[in-house]
Enzyme design. Structure first.
Site, PDB file in Angstrom:
ATOM      1  N   CYS A  96       0.802  -1.224   0.000  1.00  0.00           N
ATOM      2  CA  CYS A  96       0.000   0.000   0.000  1.00  0.00           C
ATOM      3  C   CYS A  96       0.838   1.279   0.000  1.00  0.00           C
ATOM      4  O   CYS A  96       0.308   2.360  -0.255  1.00  0.00           O
ATOM      5  CB  CYS A  96      -0.936   0.008   1.200  1.00  0.00           C
ATOM      6  N   HIS A 236      -3.843   6.558   3.216  1.00  0.00           N
ATOM      7  CA  HIS A 236      -4.181   5.307   2.540  1.00  0.00           C
ATOM      8  C   HIS A 236      -5.583   4.895   2.983  1.00  0.00           C
ATOM      9  O   HIS A 236      -5.898   4.903   4.174  1.00  0.00           O
ATOM     10  CB  HIS A 236      -3.147   4.244   2.918  1.00  0.00           C
ATOM     11  N   ASN A 266     -10.052  -0.729  -0.382  1.00  0.00           N
ATOM     12  CA  ASN A 266      -8.597  -0.639  -0.259  1.00  0.00           C
ATOM     13  C   ASN A 266      -7.976  -1.032  -1.599  1.00  0.00           C
ATOM     14  O   ASN A 266      -8.091  -2.180  -2.023  1.00  0.00           O
ATOM     15  CB  ASN A 266      -8.141  -1.584   0.858  1.00  0.00           C
TER      16      ASN A 266
HETATM   17  N1  ACO Z   1     -18.428  -9.942   7.743  1.00  0.00           N
HETATM   18  C1  ACO Z   1     -18.864 -10.358   8.943  1.00  0.00           C
HETATM   19  N2  ACO Z   1     -18.027 -10.697   9.952  1.00  0.00           N
HETATM   20  C2  ACO Z   1     -16.705 -10.617   9.695  1.00  0.00           C
HETATM   21  C3  ACO Z   1     -16.192 -10.219   8.444  1.00  0.00           C
HETATM   22  C4  ACO Z   1     -17.120  -9.868   7.446  1.00  0.00           C
HETATM   23  N3  ACO Z   1     -16.727  -9.466   6.223  1.00  0.00           N
HETATM   24  N4  ACO Z   1     -14.849 -10.241   8.511  1.00  0.00           N
HETATM   25  C5  ACO Z   1     -14.513 -10.642   9.743  1.00  0.00           C
HETATM   26  N5  ACO Z   1     -15.640 -10.897  10.461  1.00  0.00           N
HETATM   27  C6  ACO Z   1     -15.738 -11.365  11.822  1.00  0.00           C
HETATM   28  C7  ACO Z   1     -14.534 -12.154  12.237  1.00  0.00           C
HETATM   29  O1  ACO Z   1     -14.618 -13.480  11.794  1.00  0.00           O
HETATM   30  C8  ACO Z   1     -14.618 -12.044  13.741  1.00  0.00           C
HETATM   31  O2  ACO Z   1     -15.557 -12.997  14.206  1.00  0.00           O
HETATM   32  P1  ACO Z   1     -15.266 -13.875  15.518  1.00  0.00           P
HETATM   33  O3  ACO Z   1     -15.136 -12.866  16.622  1.00  0.00           O
HETATM   34  O4  ACO Z   1     -16.448 -14.748  15.592  1.00  0.00           O
HETATM   35  O5  ACO Z   1     -13.978 -14.563  15.228  1.00  0.00           O
HETATM   36  C9  ACO Z   1     -15.211 -10.648  13.961  1.00  0.00           C
HETATM   37  O6  ACO Z   1     -15.791 -10.273  12.706  1.00  0.00           O
HETATM   38  C10 ACO Z   1     -14.206  -9.608  14.383  1.00  0.00           C
HETATM   39  O7  ACO Z   1     -13.039  -9.742  13.584  1.00  0.00           O
HETATM   40  P2  ACO Z   1     -11.861  -8.736  13.721  1.00  0.00           P
HETATM   41  O8  ACO Z   1     -10.768  -9.111  12.747  1.00  0.00           O
HETATM   42  O9  ACO Z   1     -11.452  -8.550  15.151  1.00  0.00           O
HETATM   43  O10 ACO Z   1     -12.577  -7.382  13.230  1.00  0.00           O
HETATM   44  P3  ACO Z   1     -12.000  -5.937  13.182  1.00  0.00           P
HETATM   45  O11 ACO Z   1     -12.890  -5.029  13.918  1.00  0.00           O
HETATM   46  O12 ACO Z   1     -10.537  -5.888  13.519  1.00  0.00           O
HETATM   47  O13 ACO Z   1     -12.150  -5.564  11.639  1.00  0.00           O
HETATM   48  C11 ACO Z   1     -10.761  -5.473   9.668  1.00  0.00           C
HETATM   49  C12 ACO Z   1     -11.519  -6.358  10.654  1.00  0.00           C
HETATM   50  C13 ACO Z   1     -11.768  -4.615   8.941  1.00  0.00           C
HETATM   51  C14 ACO Z   1     -10.017  -6.332   8.670  1.00  0.00           C
HETATM   52  C15 ACO Z   1      -9.781  -4.549  10.429  1.00  0.00           C
HETATM   53  O14 ACO Z   1      -9.046  -5.302  11.345  1.00  0.00           O
HETATM   54  C16 ACO Z   1      -8.816  -3.817   9.520  1.00  0.00           C
HETATM   55  O15 ACO Z   1      -9.192  -2.966   8.737  1.00  0.00           O
HETATM   56  N6  ACO Z   1      -7.500  -4.085   9.669  1.00  0.00           N
HETATM   57  C17 ACO Z   1      -6.463  -3.382   8.929  1.00  0.00           C
HETATM   58  C18 ACO Z   1      -6.453  -3.694   7.462  1.00  0.00           C
HETATM   59  C19 ACO Z   1      -5.335  -2.887   6.810  1.00  0.00           C
HETATM   60  O16 ACO Z   1      -5.132  -1.737   7.112  1.00  0.00           O
HETATM   61  N7  ACO Z   1      -4.562  -3.499   5.946  1.00  0.00           N
HETATM   62  C20 ACO Z   1      -3.372  -2.803   5.495  1.00  0.00           C
HETATM   63  C21 ACO Z   1      -3.284  -2.520   4.134  1.00  0.00           C
HETATM   64  S1  ACO Z   1      -3.716  -3.828   3.030  1.00  0.00           S
HETATM   65  C22 ACO Z   1      -2.371  -4.107   1.992  1.00  0.00           C
HETATM   66  O17 ACO Z   1      -1.245  -3.800   2.272  1.00  0.00           O
HETATM   67  C23 ACO Z   1      -2.667  -4.838   0.688  1.00  0.00           C
END
Ligand code: ACO
Length: 309
Positions: A96, A236, A266
């Site tokens: 990214c 980003h 993203n």
């Molecule tokens: N729909 C429904 N539920 C979901 C989904 C979905 N699409 N995705 C995950 N969940 C569930 C998980 O399974 C989990 O369930 P569980 O508690 O039963 O296990 C619950 O939601 C919570 O999961 P978390 O991962 O803790 O959710 P979080 O609030 O952290 O959000 C997310 C997830 C959106 C991915 C977030 O962590 C995030 O944005 N992280 C950073 C991503 C990023 O910045 N990436 C960097 C750049 S990408 C690159 O370099 C290509």
């Protein structure tokens, strides 16, 4: 693809995706569109906007993690498709932050007097690299390209300062395991998604907030200005909650932060130039204004660039 489309693919909901990420839609390239095709469109529009002839470009730097081929670089494909007779061309693999890395390299080459007119591109066809069975990741990503012409000019506007950093110890927070030399694709490989993007979202989230704030402060300190002096922050576009947490740490209001994540999701290295272009066309800043770009991604890697427009 809308959130409703994903409701049909995996166990998710518009409510979950919107509240946890801020994403409503993403753009997905059709089967006939390669990464290089998207880059060519962005480069051509950047040249048109800059009033720059193809012959003037002496370097093309292309950030991507979704290249056309393993060999040669996508930058060389774009050079051929566009016809840039006087350019050197190479790819940067920085997820990214690919565009920020490109800007930083362009700035250094120009200040060293090595190149004079550089195309910096961020382009991703992440749909080819996304596991559409994994709800943790598939709802996040989209395809896009963005480009900028960076040129040697007199005057005090331009790239003021840049900052790059990475920490490879956290590489497995966001990675693709299978397909390289360490874990090659063997003939008996049965699809389990390990050749696509895998992510421990919550770990990435914490580091992203901390290091995007640090990277932002770094370029502001280098320039001797405060976050309140910045007209627009272009982060980003990974997650609305990361962006809001960043704004809080920098003590800037969300009215000074550009957002288009709801439309594109993203788009990795394309995210910052895509947002920069939209903000520019919408007149969000004018000549002499400070614009702060900051990004974060797989590596883990992060970086920032402060520009006086
Ligand atoms: N729909 C429904 N539920 C979901 C989904 C979905 N699409 N995705 C995950 N969940 C569930 C998980 O399974 C989990 O369930 P569980 O508690 O039963 O296990 C619950 O939601 C919570 O999961 P978390 O991962 O803790 O959710 P979080 O609030 O952290 O959000 C997310 C997830 C959106 C991915 C977030 O962590 C995030 O944005 N992280 C950073 C991503 C990023 O910045 N990436 C960097 C750049 S990408 C690159 O370099 C290509």
């Amino acid at each position: 693809m809308t959130n409703a489309d994903f409701e049909k693919l995996v166990d998710t909901s518009d409510e979950w995706i919107t509240s946890r990420t801020g994403i409503k839609e993403r753009r997905i390239a059709d089967d006939d569109t390669a990464t290089s095709d998207m880059a060519v469109q962005a480069c051509q529009r950047a040249l048109d906007m800059a009033g720059c002839a193809k012959e003037e470009i002496d370097l093309l730097i292309l950030g991507t993690v979704t290249p056309d081929y393993r060999l040669p670089s996508t930058a060389c494909v774009v050079q051929e498709k566009m016809g840039l007779p006087n350019a050197a061309a190479f790819d940067v693999v920085a997820a990214c932050t690919g565009f920020i890395n490109g800007l930083s390299i362009a700035n250094s080459f120009i200040k060293a007097g090595i190149h004079k007119k550089i195309l910096a591109v961020g382009v991703e066809r992440l749909s080819s690299f996304t596991n559409y069975e994994d709800r943790n990741t598939c709802v996040l990503f989209g395809d896009a390209a963005g480009a900028a012409v960076v040129s040697a000019e007199e005057g005090d506007s331009g790239i003021v300062s840049t900052f790059l950093k990475s920490d490879g110890r956290m590489r497995e927070f966001l990675w693709s395991k299978v397909g390289g030399t360490l874990h090659p694709h063997t003939p008996d490989y049965t699809y389990d998604g390990t050749d696509k993007i895998m992510m421990t979202g919550s770990d990435v989230f914490k580091v992203a907030v901390r290091e995007m704030a640090n990277a932002s402060r770094h370029v502001l300190d280098q320039a001797g200005i405060d976050a309140s002096d910045v007209t627009l922050v272009i982060p980003h576009q990974a997650n609305i909650r990361i962006i809001e947490a960043l704004a809080k740490r920098l003590k800037v209001g969300m009215d000074k932060v550009f957002l288009n994540i709801h439309k594109f999701g993203n788009t990795s290295s394309a995210s910052v130039p895509l947002a920069l272009d939209e903000a520019n066309r919408e007149g969000k800043f004018k000549e002499g204004d400070y614009v702060l770009m900051v990004a974060f991604g797989g590596g883990l890697i992060w970086g920032s660039a402060l520009v006086k427009w």
